[in-house]
Enzyme design. Structure first.
Site, PDB file in Angstrom:
ATOM      1  N   LEU A  24      38.506   5.775 -19.058  1.00  0.00           N
ATOM      2  CA  LEU A  24      38.159   7.297 -20.017  1.00  0.00           C
ATOM      3  C   LEU A  24      37.404   6.519 -21.433  1.00  0.00           C
ATOM      4  CD1 LEU A  24      40.764   9.682 -19.732  1.00  0.00           C
ATOM      5  CD2 LEU A  24      39.027   9.541 -18.968  1.00  0.00           C
ATOM      6  N   GLY A  27      36.536   6.839 -26.721  1.00  0.00           N
ATOM      7  CA  GLY A  27      36.976   7.179 -27.680  1.00  0.00           C
ATOM      8  C   GLY A  27      36.483   6.237 -29.460  1.00  0.00           C
ATOM      9  N   ARG A  31      40.684   2.526 -34.803  1.00  0.00           N
ATOM     10  CA  ARG A  31      41.804   1.241 -35.351  1.00  0.00           C
ATOM     11  C   ARG A  31      41.439   0.352 -35.316  1.00  0.00           C
ATOM     12  NH1 ARG A  31      47.273   3.669 -31.812  1.00  0.00           N
ATOM     13  NH2 ARG A  31      44.907   4.458 -31.356  1.00  0.00           N
ATOM     14  N   LYS A  38      34.923   0.128 -28.883  1.00  0.00           N
ATOM     15  CA  LYS A  38      36.245  -0.400 -29.007  1.00  0.00           C
ATOM     16  C   LYS A  38      36.293  -1.085 -27.445  1.00  0.00           C
ATOM     17  CE  LYS A  38      40.319   1.875 -27.897  1.00  0.00           C
ATOM     18  NZ  LYS A  38      41.813   2.348 -28.347  1.00  0.00           N
ATOM     19  N   GLY A 158      52.523   7.150 -24.862  1.00  0.00           N
ATOM     20  CA  GLY A 158      53.565   7.555 -24.247  1.00  0.00           C
ATOM     21  C   GLY A 158      54.897   7.693 -23.958  1.00  0.00           C
ATOM     22  N   TYR A 384      16.139 -36.023 -28.252  1.00  0.00           N
ATOM     23  CA  TYR A 384      15.870 -34.895 -27.496  1.00  0.00           C
ATOM     24  C   TYR A 384      14.577 -35.005 -26.516  1.00  0.00           C
ATOM     25  CZ  TYR A 384      13.869 -30.318 -27.731  1.00  0.00           C
ATOM     26  OH  TYR A 384      13.871 -29.129 -26.925  1.00  0.00           O
ATOM     27  N   ALA A 398      16.970 -44.903 -27.487  1.00  0.00           N
ATOM     28  CA  ALA A 398      17.110 -44.545 -28.638  1.00  0.00           C
ATOM     29  C   ALA A 398      16.112 -43.701 -29.558  1.00  0.00           C
ATOM     30  CB  ALA A 398      18.570 -45.008 -29.791  1.00  0.00           C
ATOM     31  N   SER A 423      12.270 -47.260 -27.692  1.00  0.00           N
ATOM     32  CA  SER A 423      12.944 -46.676 -28.669  1.00  0.00           C
ATOM     33  C   SER A 423      12.271 -45.731 -29.864  1.00  0.00           C
ATOM     34  CB  SER A 423      14.132 -47.672 -29.707  1.00  0.00           C
ATOM     35  OG  SER A 423      14.970 -48.020 -28.560  1.00  0.00           O
TER      36      SER A 423
END
Ligand code: UD1
Ligand code: CA
Length: 505
Positions: A24, A27, A31, A38, A158, A384, A398, A423
């Site tokens: 289920l 809903g 809240r 949810k 419940g 990179y 580097a 580098s």
């Protein structure tokens, strides 16, 4: 290797069968105060709905029906990803859990025999608990069996009403309960197994005579008991299993409990977790014995960590494989393979398609993407590396950049074995640097470099002698230069050192 969910499926206890599973999930979840439905909120690497489906999955039911309503497009899309075999059924109006169950059973009219019905918001439910419920149901030959638990704080849930003989008589919602009934700490978990035909008949008879004016699934208990049908209540061993999740505070609490369970199991299996409070591991992750998780480690998705590896501190790994004795320190790693004895960090960012071979190193302030770094090769600092293949034993100096993007398309760079990239080299892709070649520091490499060559691709240096004295007179620099000139004059040094010349090295 140990997977969190594996504990639930102990091979000694074959899972008893059900004909169908109904979740289920229609809903509103009001809240939560969220634009996200949810059941799609996540914890431990799965949605609420995903956890519930995982708990029912080992029963291998013929049909799995998920009732959708609020945010149904999103829920259906998610379901297609995590459980493509499940059938979404739309509940147009959220008229209550009983209405949702009826809509589900109408969608599979041929379904007969035992059906498991579960609330979609119980993420701590374990497969073993569901299996025990179904087993008890079969053993007792009941028409309906309800999963219950004794909880410390039953607020909002419940309550199970039992007769003097201990038999379940009914479920009463808190808002409809008498003060005396509210004292009862045995609650309804929202997980039921019952005969499909009996459920259909009972659901057709439930009414809306309750505080919310909704059709309550829980009312079928009283109706079936009234008919004289055998109805059972099965008490969950661990009350945490049944806890629902209705707002963000409960979501955080369930996430903590789930994480505690995962870490407990890892530690029992031989993993060192230095600080369980700050270590977060998804249920989908595997960690081998004798791996170490340092404080602030987060392991997510399909991540695996092999024996002897050390991860952290302060590291996030998503969908990443860390092999034996590798280390990953203070880094963010997505979709990567970190080979045996490789080292990453501190402060590295590895993006999808990064594959580090045995003993490779990616060091501080290095970003990689779609990059293979060969055995023993090193990218130690400030670089990179995108769309690249690097051979074995290479060193990337580097501040090297693999210039992979021309503004329109991405291009590949190949660096051979034992290459030395100087580098601050720009490797402008597509380009290949042959085995054993060097590049000079500060080069912008736009053409292929043959094996063994030294590529120098930078402007020649030109020193303009005496420039500071002429153009910046009176500055500290000029005074320092003049002092150096005086020392050189006194020592009779080669005048080129202070006056300037071609100094290409
Ligand atoms: C429900 C039970 C309660 C139990 C608790 C356990 C009822 C009437 N009450 O209360 O006894 O202790 O779960 O957590 O069932 N849903 C639909 N369609 C609807 C209404 C609800 O699909 O029209 C779904 C929700 O998405 C949810 C489940 O049914 O997954 C339960 O609904 P919810 O509103 O959360 O019920 P609770 O008040 O928590
Ligand atoms: Ca609920």
């Amino acid at each position: 290797m140990i997977a969190q969910e594996s504990s639930a499926a102990a091979p000694s206890s074959p899972f008893p069968a059900v004909a169908g599973v109904v979740v289920l999930a229609a809903g509103q979840g009001t809240r939560m105060r969220s634009a996200t439905p949810k059941v799609l909120h996540t914890l431990g690497g799965r949605s609420l709905l995903g956890h519930v489906l995982a708990a029912a999955e080992p029963l291998s039911a013929g049909a799995t029906v998920v009732v959708v309503g609020a945010g149904r497009a999103l829920v259906e899309e998610h379901l297609a990803q995590v459980a493509p075999a499940a059938l979404p059924v739309v509940q147009e109006q959220q008229r209550g859990s009983g209405h949702a169950a009826a809509v589900a059973l109408e969608a599979v009219p041929d379904l007969e025999g035992p059906v498991l019905i579960l609330n979609g918001d119980a993420p701590l439910l374990r497969a073993a608990t569901v299996a025990a419920l179904v087993g008890a149901h079969h053993a007792a030959g009941s028409t309906l069996t309800v999963l219950t638990a004794e909880v410390d704080d039953p607020t909002g849930l419940g309550r199970i009403v039992r007769g003097a003989d201990g038999a379940v008589r009914a479920i009463v919602e808190e808002r409809d309960a008498t003060p005396e009934q509210r004292e009862n700490r045995e609650i309804n978990a929202g997980v039921y197994v019952g005969d499909a035909a009996a459920l259909r008949r009972a659901l057709a008879r439930i009414g809306t005579d309750n505080d919310q004016g909704e059709l309550y699934l829980t009312d079928v208990v009283g109706l079936l008991v009234g008919d004289g049908a055998p109805v059972g209540g099965f008490v969950a061993q661990d009350p945490d299993d049944v806890l629902g999740c209705n707002d963000r505070r409960e979501l955080a609490a369930r996430r903590r409990t789930l994480n505690d369970r995962v870490l407990d199991e890892l530690m029992r299996s031989g993993v060192t977790v230095v600080d369980p409070q700050t270590t977060w591991v998804d249920v989908t992750v595997t960690v081998a014995a004798d791996a170490v998780l340092e404080p602030g480690t987060q392991l997510q998705g399909a991540t695996s960590v092999a024996a002897g590896a050390v991860v952290g501190p302060d590291t996030t790994l998503l969908d990443t494989e860390v092999e034996e004795r590798a280390t990953v320190v203070r880094s963010h790693v997505l979709g990567a393979v970190v080979g045996p004895e490789a080292s990453v960090g501190p402060f590295s960012y590895l993006r999808p398609g990064t594959r580090l071979a045995r003993g490779a190193k990616v060091g501080a302030f290095v970003e990689t993407k779609n990059a293979e770094v060969g055995e023993g090769s090193k990218v130690p600092h400030l670089s990179y590396v995108g769309d690249a293949t690097i051979g074995r034993g290479a060193n990337i100096g580097a501040a090297t950049v693999f210039v992979n993007y021309d503004g329109v398309a991405k291009h590949h760079t190949t660096v051979g074995d034992h290459v030395r990239i100087g580098s601050d080299t720009m490797l402008v892709a597509p380009v290949t640097v042959g085995d054993g070649a060097y590049t000079a520091a500060g080069s912008v490499i736009t053409s292929d470099v043959p094996p063994g060559a030294m590529a120098v691709a930078r402007a020649h240096q030109r020193n303009v002698g005496g420039w500071v004295r002429r153009r910046r007179p009176g500055t500290p620099a000029a005074e320092a230069a003049e002092a150096a000139q005086r020392r050189a004059d006194a020592a009779g040094t080669d005048p080129s050192e202070v006056s300037g010349a071609d100094t290409e090295k």
